[in-house]
Design a protein around this motif. Sequence first.
Motif, PDB file in Angstrom:
ATOM      1  N   SER A   7      -2.679  -2.122   8.099  1.00 52.56           N
ATOM      2  CA  SER A   7      -3.393  -3.295   7.596  1.00 52.56           C
ATOM      3  C   SER A   7      -3.877  -3.098   6.151  1.00 52.56           C
ATOM      4  O   SER A   7      -4.292  -4.047   5.509  1.00 52.56           O
ATOM      5  N   ARG A   8      -3.820  -1.893   5.661  1.00 49.77           N
ATOM      6  CA  ARG A   8      -4.228  -1.594   4.287  1.00 49.77           C
ATOM      7  C   ARG A   8      -3.033  -1.729   3.351  1.00 49.77           C
ATOM      8  O   ARG A   8      -1.904  -1.404   3.712  1.00 49.77           O
ATOM      9  N   SER A   9      -3.307  -2.158   2.150  1.00 53.70           N
ATOM     10  CA  SER A   9      -2.209  -2.218   1.172  1.00 53.70           C
ATOM     11  C   SER A   9      -1.816  -0.791   0.798  1.00 53.70           C
ATOM     12  O   SER A   9      -2.591   0.147   0.960  1.00 53.70           O
ATOM     13  N   ALA A  10      -0.616  -0.640   0.307  1.00 57.01           N
ATOM     14  CA  ALA A  10      -0.072   0.685   0.005  1.00 57.01           C
ATOM     15  C   ALA A  10      -0.961   1.466  -0.953  1.00 57.01           C
ATOM     16  O   ALA A  10      -1.131   2.674  -0.797  1.00 57.01           O
ATOM     17  N   ASP A  11      -1.547   0.812  -1.916  1.00 55.45           N
ATOM     18  CA  ASP A  11      -2.375   1.524  -2.891  1.00 55.45           C
ATOM     19  C   ASP A  11      -3.755   1.917  -2.345  1.00 55.45           C
ATOM     20  O   ASP A  11      -4.475   2.681  -2.972  1.00 55.45           O
ATOM     21  N   GLN A  12      -4.127   1.420  -1.176  1.00 52.01           N
ATOM     22  CA  GLN A  12      -5.416   1.761  -0.583  1.00 52.01           C
ATOM     23  C   GLN A  12      -5.299   2.760   0.563  1.00 52.01           C
ATOM     24  O   GLN A  12      -6.302   3.322   0.985  1.00 52.01           O
ATOM     25  N   ARG A  13      -4.089   3.031   1.041  1.00 50.13           N
ATOM     26  CA  ARG A  13      -3.921   3.895   2.223  1.00 50.13           C
ATOM     27  C   ARG A  13      -4.325   5.333   1.955  1.00 50.13           C
ATOM     28  O   ARG A  13      -5.006   5.939   2.776  1.00 50.13           O
ATOM     29  N   ALA A  14      -3.926   5.897   0.841  1.00 49.63           N
ATOM     30  CA  ALA A  14      -4.223   7.308   0.579  1.00 49.63           C
ATOM     31  C   ALA A  14      -5.730   7.550   0.479  1.00 49.63           C
ATOM     32  O   ALA A  14      -6.260   8.512   1.049  1.00 49.63           O
ATOM     33  N   GLY A  15      -6.401   6.682  -0.246  1.00 47.50           N
ATOM     34  CA  GLY A  15      -7.843   6.842  -0.393  1.00 47.50           C
ATOM     35  C   GLY A  15      -8.575   6.679   0.936  1.00 47.50           C
ATOM     36  O   GLY A  15      -9.506   7.429   1.245  1.00 47.50           O
TER      37      GLY A  15
END
Length: 149
Positions: A7-15
């Motif tokens: 459900s998270r965008s790709a740029d928010q998953r790592a963080g």
Amino acid sequence: MTHDLASRSADQRAGYARWLAARQCTDCWRAAHQEDVVSTKEWLAQKRAEEEAAATHWAAQFDMPPLENPESILGWGARSRHQLVTRAYTELVTEGTWDEADWAELEEQIRLVTRAGWWVDQRDAVGADLPELLDAASDRDRPTENPFR
């Protein structure tokens, strides 16, 4: 515990994954928190008992009258009175310019305020403000002019 990061965008998953890795799972947090609550309650009860004993000893040593109010607030009032008066002595006499004669006069005013609720209300006051606070105390806070001496 497994978390779905879809459900998270790709740029928010790592963080978000890094943030989750630094946290306890819900079950672990609850178990640790419940232990903390028990140890905190025990610590607080011990601290209150020590403060109450110090306040009782201090009141007897300096001939302070018993406080008045409902039973549920008397201990809190005694601790608050002891702590505020001790702070006031330190700030006015030990670190300040007052001498023992000045303090003795203030001590007589302290003895007249016997309403525990008044002392609880003043618990966070600066010690140097005690003379002004005592002057502002009402007749309700000083039920008698006799300092019980």
